[in-house]
Motif scaffolding. Sequence first.
Motif, PDB file in Angstrom:
ATOM      1  N   ILE A  44      -4.133   6.682  -4.647  1.00  0.00           N
ATOM      2  CA  ILE A  44      -3.998   5.704  -3.566  1.00  0.00           C
ATOM      3  C   ILE A  44      -3.865   4.314  -4.183  1.00  0.00           C
ATOM      4  O   ILE A  44      -4.726   3.882  -4.952  1.00  0.00           O
ATOM      5  N   ILE A  45      -2.784   3.618  -3.853  1.00  0.00           N
ATOM      6  CA  ILE A  45      -2.502   2.293  -4.404  1.00  0.00           C
ATOM      7  C   ILE A  45      -2.585   1.272  -3.274  1.00  0.00           C
ATOM      8  O   ILE A  45      -1.891   1.406  -2.259  1.00  0.00           O
ATOM      9  N   THR A  46      -3.454   0.297  -3.458  1.00  0.00           N
ATOM     10  CA  THR A  46      -3.622  -0.746  -2.438  1.00  0.00           C
ATOM     11  C   THR A  46      -3.353  -2.109  -3.066  1.00  0.00           C
ATOM     12  O   THR A  46      -3.582  -2.335  -4.248  1.00  0.00           O
ATOM     13  N   GLU A  47      -2.893  -3.026  -2.229  1.00  0.00           N
ATOM     14  CA  GLU A  47      -2.581  -4.380  -2.684  1.00  0.00           C
ATOM     15  C   GLU A  47      -3.351  -5.390  -1.847  1.00  0.00           C
ATOM     16  O   GLU A  47      -3.359  -5.321  -0.612  1.00  0.00           O
ATOM     17  N   LYS A  48      -4.028  -6.331  -2.529  1.00  0.00           N
ATOM     18  CA  LYS A  48      -4.775  -7.363  -1.820  1.00  0.00           C
ATOM     19  C   LYS A  48      -4.873  -8.602  -2.695  1.00  0.00           C
ATOM     20  O   LYS A  48      -5.302  -8.519  -3.847  1.00  0.00           O
ATOM     21  N   GLU A  49      -4.456  -9.727  -2.136  1.00  0.00           N
ATOM     22  CA  GLU A  49      -4.553 -11.031  -2.802  1.00  0.00           C
ATOM     23  C   GLU A  49      -3.949 -11.006  -4.200  1.00  0.00           C
ATOM     24  O   GLU A  49      -4.513 -11.509  -5.170  1.00  0.00           O
ATOM     25  N   GLY A  50      -2.770 -10.407  -4.309  1.00  0.00           N
ATOM     26  CA  GLY A  50      -2.037 -10.402  -5.568  1.00  0.00           C
ATOM     27  C   GLY A  50      -2.543  -9.431  -6.605  1.00  0.00           C
ATOM     28  O   GLY A  50      -2.130  -9.512  -7.768  1.00  0.00           O
ATOM     29  N   VAL A  51      -3.423  -8.500  -6.218  1.00  0.00           N
ATOM     30  CA  VAL A  51      -3.972  -7.522  -7.151  1.00  0.00           C
ATOM     31  C   VAL A  51      -3.735  -6.117  -6.609  1.00  0.00           C
ATOM     32  O   VAL A  51      -4.017  -5.846  -5.434  1.00  0.00           O
ATOM     33  N   GLU A  52      -3.195  -5.247  -7.445  1.00  0.00           N
ATOM     34  CA  GLU A  52      -3.018  -3.839  -7.084  1.00  0.00           C
ATOM     35  C   GLU A  52      -4.168  -3.023  -7.651  1.00  0.00           C
ATOM     36  O   GLU A  52      -4.566  -3.210  -8.801  1.00  0.00           O
TER      37      GLU A  52
ATOM     38  N   ASN B  44       0.841  -1.200   0.000  1.00  0.00           N
ATOM     39  CA  ASN B  44       0.000   0.000   0.000  1.00  0.00           C
ATOM     40  C   ASN B  44       0.875   1.249   0.000  1.00  0.00           C
ATOM     41  O   ASN B  44       1.825   1.350   0.764  1.00  0.00           O
ATOM     42  N   ARG B  45       0.526   2.207  -0.846  1.00  0.00           N
ATOM     43  CA  ARG B  45       1.315   3.426  -0.953  1.00  0.00           C
ATOM     44  C   ARG B  45       0.455   4.512  -1.615  1.00  0.00           C
ATOM     45  O   ARG B  45      -0.642   4.233  -2.094  1.00  0.00           O
ATOM     46  N   GLU B  46       0.994   5.730  -1.631  1.00  0.00           N
ATOM     47  CA  GLU B  46       0.259   6.856  -2.191  1.00  0.00           C
ATOM     48  C   GLU B  46       1.178   7.724  -3.040  1.00  0.00           C
ATOM     49  O   GLU B  46       2.384   7.796  -2.796  1.00  0.00           O
ATOM     50  N   VAL B  47       0.570   8.365  -4.021  1.00  0.00           N
ATOM     51  CA  VAL B  47       1.251   9.391  -4.811  1.00  0.00           C
ATOM     52  C   VAL B  47       0.499  10.689  -4.552  1.00  0.00           C
ATOM     53  O   VAL B  47      -0.709  10.777  -4.797  1.00  0.00           O
TER      54      VAL B  47
END
Length: 474
Positions: free
Chosen positions: A247-255, A179-182
């Motif tokens: 906003i970039i989130t990662e869950k179960e191998g999907v961004e 998880n990260r943000e620009v």
Amino acid sequence: MKHNLFFRLLSLLLCLCLLPATALGYGETPVYQDPVTHTDIELTLDLFPEAFPDPQAADYQGWQEFLDKLLFKGSLDLQNPLTEKVRAWFDGGLYLNNRMTIPFQVDVYFTFRYLQSRVLKGESMFFKMENFLEFMMKPRYFMDLPTDYIALLMYPEATLDICNRFYTPLAKLCEGEGNREVSYDDLYDLCLSWEEMYMNDGEDYYKLYFFFTCLLYNLGINYDVYDQIGMLTAYLDMLDPEGKGLIITEKEGVETYTIGGHKVFTRKLDSTRTFTLDLPDENGNLLSVTSRDDIHEDWNGDNWFITLNITLAPEEEGAEPENFLALQLNMRDVPLRDLYQTPGTVEFIAEGTALDEPFYLFSELFFERTDLVLPNKTTIYFSPYHPETGKKMLTAKLRLYNSEVPFTVLQERIYDNEDIFHLNDEYLQRIKENYIPSMALNFLPVILEMPAGVINDILRFAEETDILVSLGIE
């Protein structure tokens, strides 16, 4: 106009699409010591007359007999392909009945191309590729020939340059894991840099303008898209009015990429070609791109399915959205990875109100190579099928014999400096006076081998497209 903001959206896609020269100084051109690949090339074409529904439309039998006599053959030394440091030397030409008939050489220095041939009385023609896209639009404007698409295929460096201008800085902002943000400020600065690129386009040979013109002229939106590149900060504010950033989130191998509450992009982390892109605008228009990369344990090649859809919001309440453009590319068992032998198929469909009529093309693609490292031999067969009869129209056979050679094979040469893309009436008259007699003499053996029906087909095409008039021949 209602569609203007949507063209901003399309502009941004062309920038995100892909979300997830110096002058030549003779004797001073640097000689790079990067590896050079030597390739011996053979290309032949086979035509199948029975595939065409109207046998009277052209002399297909004559074309089959004529193409059977031709062979394109030569050798290419290539260094730093598809980069600003590209160097290349080609020596070969057209063979008729297995005899070299039209020889020529091409020398590539970065964005400069030099053509030499005995057809030109041993002299050279100079091409500056920064003017190539503009030059290739002229046959589209005046003769409605698809030279704009041909230009993009012949000059892939232009597409890579556009990708580097837009994709590379965006990818750098988004790089990372988890998880990260620009921040909004970073996105705004990036959009502002793109707008400045647009403002300075005239000082850069109008590269952006002519790239988008070649790409989108046939859809009638090239000018709108180009202009909207200069207003991408406004589009960013429309997507993200509260300035929350990406906003970039990662869950179960999907961004998942979300901006201003809009889920604009998702991608599978274990696949570079599985993603979904959705870009809306405030009027309810939507641009959507989906890509799927299906791989099975017993696969013989890549199965890649990609679609692009542009839908416009209905102008009246309760009406259906307008399907402006729908593109579909379906590739099955195509050798996009390291495979030795792969028989595959390529299917392309284009439809929508942006087009005069739907377009469909189905092709077979056979790819084989003897090794993954040099030296090796690569064979490619490409066979498109006629959409009406469902029969194979043509087979292009390309054989490549590849090896690595010392960089010293690329020598420095001196040529005349008259850019053919700066064609004017005086230069055209000089070309006709200097070269037409020589060209006629050298092409005479080829013409003599042409069946009468083939000659008639060529003359009819030249007359219908005003090619003869453009050359001053009436």
